[in-house]
Each structure stands twice: as structure tokens, then as C-alpha cells.
Write a protein that holds these residues in place. Structure first.
Motif, short mmCIF file in Angstrom:
data_model
loop_
_atom_site.label_atom_id
_atom_site.label_comp_id
_atom_site.label_asym_id
_atom_site.label_seq_id
_atom_site.Cartn_x
_atom_site.Cartn_y
_atom_site.Cartn_z
N ILE A 164 7.07 0.58 -4.47
CA ILE A 164 7.07 0.95 -5.87
C ILE A 164 7.37 -0.26 -6.75
N GLU A 165 8.37 -1.01 -6.37
CA GLU A 165 8.76 -2.18 -7.15
C GLU A 165 7.64 -3.21 -7.21
N LEU A 166 7.02 -3.47 -6.06
CA LEU A 166 5.95 -4.46 -6.01
C LEU A 166 4.76 -4.05 -6.87
N LEU A 167 4.36 -2.78 -6.76
CA LEU A 167 3.23 -2.31 -7.53
C LEU A 167 3.55 -2.24 -9.02
N HIS B 49 0.84 -1.19 0.00
CA HIS B 49 0.00 0.00 0.00
C HIS B 49 0.88 1.24 0.00
N LEU B 50 0.44 2.29 -0.68
CA LEU B 50 1.23 3.51 -0.75
C LEU B 50 1.27 4.19 0.60
N ASN C 221 7.23 9.20 -14.10
CA ASN C 221 7.74 7.85 -13.88
C ASN C 221 6.81 7.12 -12.92
N ASP C 222 7.11 5.85 -12.64
CA ASP C 222 6.21 5.05 -11.81
C ASP C 222 5.98 5.67 -10.44
N GLU C 223 7.06 6.11 -9.79
CA GLU C 223 6.91 6.67 -8.46
C GLU C 223 6.02 7.91 -8.48
#
Length: 262
Positions: free
Chosen positions: A20-23, A4-5, A176-178
Motif C-alpha cells: 500500500i505504501e509503495l503504490l 503487486h496487490l 482510503n488508499d487501501e
């Protein structure tokens, strides 16, 4: 909860790398399955109920607006995104159904308008009777690392919107993803009802970016995506629904200002 964030109120901290990596991995898998036709797709009637139209031209003649609203009713389009000056008339033309939500597009798609300007536009949309508004997340603040500023702007927008449905556009192609995860988290904290991937002005969301939005958002936030052109066949939008989109926003074919893709 793992994955969860995490963004403690008032601290503007970064998301943990592991989250971040998991999501990102989860979104990548979902996008791959969607593109391969192996992910679960909602029932066709559910997808049809998730189609909304957006009008990007700054001028709409009375005849064109009447035609647009009539077509929206005939096609059972779920929503119309219109420039603010046309919201009130569109509502009167669709009131017989009550099933077509009319949203007002507030301010510029870049999110660089002043807070006061955006809130004034939202209040005007409320006076016009709009069902909801679409507002841009301030990308410049996010890119500058000002997460507290992003939250503050969105919270002001939420307060001004009151009971209206609040949709926040997130320009995924510029992030980016983050940054995408942080943007969704800020929208969640501000109690936005929906997040929409990209407006089309700086590119359209990919299937993977659609999956990123869905993985980042809690279940109660609806996820939408703007597509480049109206779909000729249902199979062209299956992957977006399979990737997690709850609704699709399309330009209106045959409407002034619409351009067919080459």
C-alpha cells in the motif's frame, strides 16, 4: 512481484502495508508530476479518442436523443452512457458509424441493489444490444470488510454481462488508499474490462485518485475518470491523462439535465 496487490483467492486477506505504501507513494509522485505539467501526456488525437459522454437525466425525449446521437457522431465521441430504456434507440441512431459504443447504466450508483436486480438489468441490456454496462462496486460491502462479498458480486455481474464490456465504478471519494487498491483488485479478479473513478454523486476523482487507480490496475484494465463538467480547453484534462487515465467521462454540455459549474 514487489508492489503487486496480493489477495489470495477465497481468503479475503488485507493488502500488505508495504504494498500500500509503495503504490501510494508511486501514485503521489505521478499525480504531482501530472499537476506540474511534467508528466508525459498522450497525443491529442489519442485523448480525443478517449472522451465519452454520460447522460444523468432520467428522461430523454426522442428529439433530444436524436440530437445527442448526432452530436456524438459529429464529435467522434467514443462512448455514450445512457439509462437502460434509451439504449436500443441510441444504437439504431449511431449504427451508421459503429464507432460510438453505447453503454447501459445498471442499477443505482451506490451499488446497494440486490444481486438479482443487477443481473436482471444486465440481461436486459444484453437484449437491447448494449456494447457494455457500467455497474457500481458495492461500497457498503467493502466498508464492512466483506471483500469476499465484493468479489462475489462482481463475479456475478461479470458472468451476467458475458461478452459485454464491463465497467466498474469505484467511488474513490468514499475510500482510503487501501480500500481503493482492494476495490481494483476485486475488479481484476472478476475480470472487469474497465474501472472508473467516482460517478460524481459523491464527488469526483482527484488527479491523485486517478493515479491510484492506474497504479493499482494491471495494464489490461482501462482506467477512466468522471469529470465535473465538460472541459473548455484541452489543458484542463491533460493532468488526468498524464496521471494515467485512459478515458474521460463527461456530462454533455447543453443537454437537458446538465448544469454549468458556477
Amino acid at each position: 512481484k514487489r508492489g503487486h496487490l496480493l489477495l489470495p483467492p477465497g481468503k479475503g486477506s488485507s493488502l500488505m502495508a508495504t504494498d500500500i505504501e509503495l503504490l501510494s507513494q508511486k501514485a503521489g509522485r505521478q499525480a504531482a508530476l501530472a499537476e506540474a505539467g511534467m508528466a508525459t501526456v498522450p497525443h491529442e488525437e489519442t485523448m480525443k479518442g478517449g472522451i465519452e459522454w454520460a447522460v444523468f437525466t432520467p428522461f430523454i425525449s426522442p428529439e433530444d436523443l436524436e440530437s445527442l446521437c448526432r452530436r456524438a457522431l459529429e464529435k467522434k465521441t467514443a462512448g455514450l452512457f445512457l439509462p437502460l430504456p434509451y439504449v436500443h434507440q441510441a444504437l439504431s441512431l449511431t449504427s451508421e458509424s459503429g464507432n460510438v459504443k453505447v453503454f447501459a447504466s445498471i442499477a443505482s450508483p451506490s451499488g446497494t441493489d440486490s444481486d438479482a436486480s443487477v443481473c436482471a438489468g444486465i440481461l436486459a441490456a444484453r437484449e437491447a444490444g448494449a456494447s457494455g454496462i457500467i455497474a457500481a462496486l458495492p461500497v457498503h460491502r467493502l466498508k464492512a470488510g466483506d471483500k469476499a462479498g465484493v468479489r462475489s458480486v462482481l463475479e456475478k455481474i461479470r458472468d451476467a454481462a458475458g461478452p459485454l464490456i464491463l465497467s466498474v465504478t469505484i467511488e474513490t471519494g468514499l475510500m482510503n488508499d487501501e480500500e481503493i487498491f482492494t476495490a481494483v483488485r476485486c475488479a481484476e479478479i472478476a475480470r472487469a474490462d474497465r474501472v472508473i473513478g467516482s460517478s460524481g454523486f459523491w464527488g469526483f476523482s482527484t488527479i491523485r485518485e486517478t493515479a491510484l487507480l492506474r497504479c493499482a490496475a494491471p495494464d489490461w484494465i482501462k482506467v477512466g475518470v468522471t469529470i465535473e463538467c465538460p472541459f473548455a480547453e484541452w489543458k484542463n484534462i491533460f493532468p488526468f491523462f498524464a496521471a494515467g487515465a485512459d478515458f474521460i467521462i463527461s456530462a454533455v454540455p447543453g443537454f437537458p439535465g446538465f448544469k454549468e459549474s458556477s
